[in-house]
Write an enzyme that holds these catalytic residues in place. Structure first.
Site, PDB file in Angstrom:
ATOM      1  NE  ARG A   1      46.110  43.416  22.143  1.00 22.84           N
ATOM      2  CZ  ARG A   1      47.378  43.693  22.387  1.00 22.84           C
ATOM      3  NH1 ARG A   1      47.722  44.917  22.715  1.00 22.84           N
ATOM      4  NH2 ARG A   1      48.304  42.760  22.316  1.00 22.84           N
TER       5      ARG A   1
ATOM      6  CG  HIS B   1      45.095  36.408  26.897  1.00 24.57           C
ATOM      7  ND1 HIS B   1      44.679  35.406  26.038  1.00 24.57           N
ATOM      8  CD2 HIS B   1      45.442  37.448  26.108  1.00 24.57           C
ATOM      9  CE1 HIS B   1      44.785  35.819  24.791  1.00 24.57           C
ATOM     10  NE2 HIS B   1      45.238  37.050  24.801  1.00 24.57           N
TER      11      HIS B   1
END
Length: 666
Positions: free
Chosen positions: A348, A408
């Site tokens: 993100r 991730h």
């Protein structure tokens, strides 16, 4: 979050913010978790979960709990927060208490800015129910035509680009947008009589489902984003004064069961309360926090900064330490003329990410720039697609990985040509490269030039870009290949030391603790005499304090003005303590289906800093909850007459002390 919003000792607008965050969190829970359980029920799956419930029993229990929590929030807003705001001169309500002049001003605004955006759509035999966007506010009306006496349903959209709480002139008075629309709507609809009216909102299934054999991952995600817009309806929220006939109409037209309808007496969609926190009332908010800059990052040229990292590892702790003068400064170090390559991951990121800017600049200078983009980061898919295309246009090598293996890990690698050859410098973090998150999320980051760690980070990039399975890593624990085994080995090392009479202590800070193998290993550690202290912000499936199983295990959750997000794992015996930080939570999805990284913190000074962070969290009696053997959470209370202690306030005070010491030494 809801319990904190009820805390009268917190500043009023901070409580309003917490109330909004609760609604936002609940929206996501319903759109993803509740939707998933619903699919299992629809598929007639009867297999029981670990707690003994079937999917249908779980669905009923969740719905009951949501209803209970919604009632608490309704009461909090209507009987506490809204009246308290009025006392402070921030009045939220309808037009009935406004002066004629204020009403005239709102009338002009409605006619110019709102009415042109409204589209009443009637529902009938030849007019099917219109598509309703997920989480968008709508108004449902049952009306009767005065000429024909015909009754019908009308749906009116509520514009999403107009403030939900409309300011009245230059005052701190706000009128909810739906109340403003309902006030002027009769005149706009013409010759109909309104029999019943209510705001309503639908929540649709928002999960993405990608097949492992997708040929074009970007195209597959874009297709899923389109499908998400038309996902199954999981929840319909209606106002408490909605008539039974109007609710029945929604159930029939939306083709849902009655159990998916939730009644709220507060305004529908209280996540919009976040708007109110922008009101200029610093006396009703927390004192602004200004992050400091660690000494190694103060006024450093790119070459000087890398030289400092080469001499000694550096640990930063956000938001106590500045993100832009550390993490973003590290990315900017790629501008050094001797730097040959910059590689980074994106899970993100914000609109003005300095890391992405550094990648673009690196590519434009003809250097190697590589970005591993996780397209399927939930609710950020569209933004990540846009960023990835912009990076590709700038010449950055963008890699997306595999549909069934999320990227991730939070990694950045700089390769620099030096006198002795190419040296690599890395940043390994626990949080996203998102500057705005770094002001409200608590996270850690390690900067190191350790050759073995840097080589491992390079192997992670190569494994994803080359679609290979590494056979070993030197120092890192990397999922999905060696992460769970590495953690289990660390737990086992402490267990063996404890059984040998050396004693042992395990301290773990994660967002969620779910993995059965890790939980069983921690139970075994407790039975072997090891002290186990767990700090988990969210889900915990381990039960502490069970006789014969987990007497030596404690579990707590710590909240506060910052979102606790870092992952720390400490394994201590008499002769050795190992401490790890990284991106992985202890969940099967993180250990089996994501690229995750835990890095050892080998500098004793930095390990001591992390121990102090854990000490502070375990000492918190202000914003912490403890889990009991029955699975219930109880708020931690200070003993005796002791003043409640806030872990985050302790860490803020330490950061201020460091800044003061640094200023005094100049």
């Amino acid at each position: 979050m809801l319990a904190l919003a009820e805390d009268a000792d917190l500043p009023l607008l901070e409580r309003v913010k917490l109330c909004a965050i609760f609604s936002s969190n609940l929206d996501e829970f319903v759109a993803v978790r509740l939707a998933g359980i619903g699919h299992q029920v629809e598929s007639r799956i009867r297999r029981r979960f670990a707690d003994g419930r079937t999917p249908s029993q779980t669905l009923r229990a969740i719905r009951e709990r949501i209803t209970e929590l919604q009632a608490v929030q309704d009461q909090l807003w209507l009987e506490d927060l809204q009246p308290a705001l009025a006392v402070e001169g921030i009045r939220i309500g309808g037009l009935e208490k406004l002066s004629p002049r204020e009403v005239r001003g709102l009338t002009k605004r409605f006619e110019r800015e709102i009415q042109p955006l409204l589209t009443p759509i009637a529902v009938g035999v030849a007019a099917p129910f219109p598509y309703v966007t997920s989480l968008a506010l709508n108004i449902g009306l049952l009306v009767r035509d005065r000429r024909t006496d015909e009754q019908r349903f009308i749906r009116v959209n509520v514009p999403n680009d107009v403030p939900r709480f409309v300011p009245v002139g230059d005052t701190n008075v706000r009128v909810p947008l739906e109340q403003l629309i309902l006030h002027f709507l009769p005149a706009a609809l013409g010759g109909v009589e309104i029999l019943s009216q209510s705001p309503f909102r639908v929540t649709r299934d928002a999960d993405l489902s990608l097949t492992a054999d997708a040929d074009d991952l970007v195209e597959a995600v874009e297709t899923q984003l389109v499908q998400r817009r038309f996902g199954d309806i999981v929840r319909v929220e209606v106002a408490g004064d909605a008539s039974e006939e109007l609710v029945d109409t929604l159930i029939r037209e939306l083709r849902i069961e009655a159990g998916r309808v939730y009644v709220t007496h507060a305004p529908v969609g209280l996540s919009a309360l976040m708007e109110l926190t922008e009101i200029d009332r610093p006396d009703l908010k927390d004192e602004p926090w200004l992050a400091g800059t660690r000494r190694p990052f103060v006024h450093r040229s790119p070459a000087d900064l890398l030289a400092r990292i080469r001499r000694r590892d550096i640990l930063v702790h956000h938001p106590y330490d500045s993100f832009d003068t550390s993490v973003e400064a590290f990315g900017a170090a790629a501008r050094d003329s001797k730097v040959a390559a910059l590689k980074s991951t994106v899970y993100r990121t914000g609109d003005l990410s300095a890391i992405l800017t550094s990648l673009v600049e690196t590519a434009e200078e003809g250097k190697q720039a590589v970005c591993l983009v996780e397209l399927t980061a939930r609710f950020d898919e569209r933004r990540n697609i846009e960023w990835s295309r912009a990076l590709e246009r700038a010449g950055v090598d963008v890699v997306y990985g595999l549909p069934d293996l999320k990227m991730h890990a939070k990694l950045t690698l700089i390769a620099r040509r030096e006198r002795t050859g190419v040296r690599r410098y890395v940043h390994i973090g626990t949080g996203n490269y998102h500057a705005s998150h770094a002001t409200s999320y608590e996270d850690l980051g390690l900067f190191t030039a350790d050759e073995e760690i840097a080589a491992d980070v390079a192997e992670v990039f190569n494994a994803v870009t080359g679609l290979t399975s590494p056979t070993m890593f030197r120092k890192l624990l990397v999922g999905p290949w060696f992460l769970r085994d590495g953690i289990l080995n660390e737990i086992d090392r402490v267990v063996r030391a404890s059984r040998a009479g050396e004693g042992g202590r395990i301290r773990i800070k994660v967002n969620s603790l779910v993995d059965p193998e890790v939980i069983d290993a921690l139970y075994a550690a407790s039975s072997a005499g090891v002290t186990v202290e767990i700090i988990t912000r969210g889900i915990c499936m381990l039960r502490p304090g069970v006789p014969g199983l987990s007497e030596r295990i404690t579990v707590r959750s710590v909240l506060g003005r910052f979102l606790e997000h870092s992952r720390i794992m400490s394994f201590q015996t008499n002769d050795r303590t190992t401490t790890w930080i990284g991106s992985a939570d202890l969940m099967p999805r993180n250990l089996d289906r994501r690229v995750e990284v835990l890095v050892p913190v080998e500098d004793s000074r930095l390990r001591s800093d992390l121990a102090e962070v854990l000490d502070a969290l375990l000492a918190d009696t202000r914003f912490s909850w403890e889990l009991d053997a029955d699975g219930d959470w109880h708020r931690t209370e200070a003993k005796g007459r002791a003043r409640p202690v806030s872990a985050q306030e302790i860490l803020m005070a330490r950061a201020k002390k460091r800044a003061k010491k640094r200023s005094g030494s100049r």
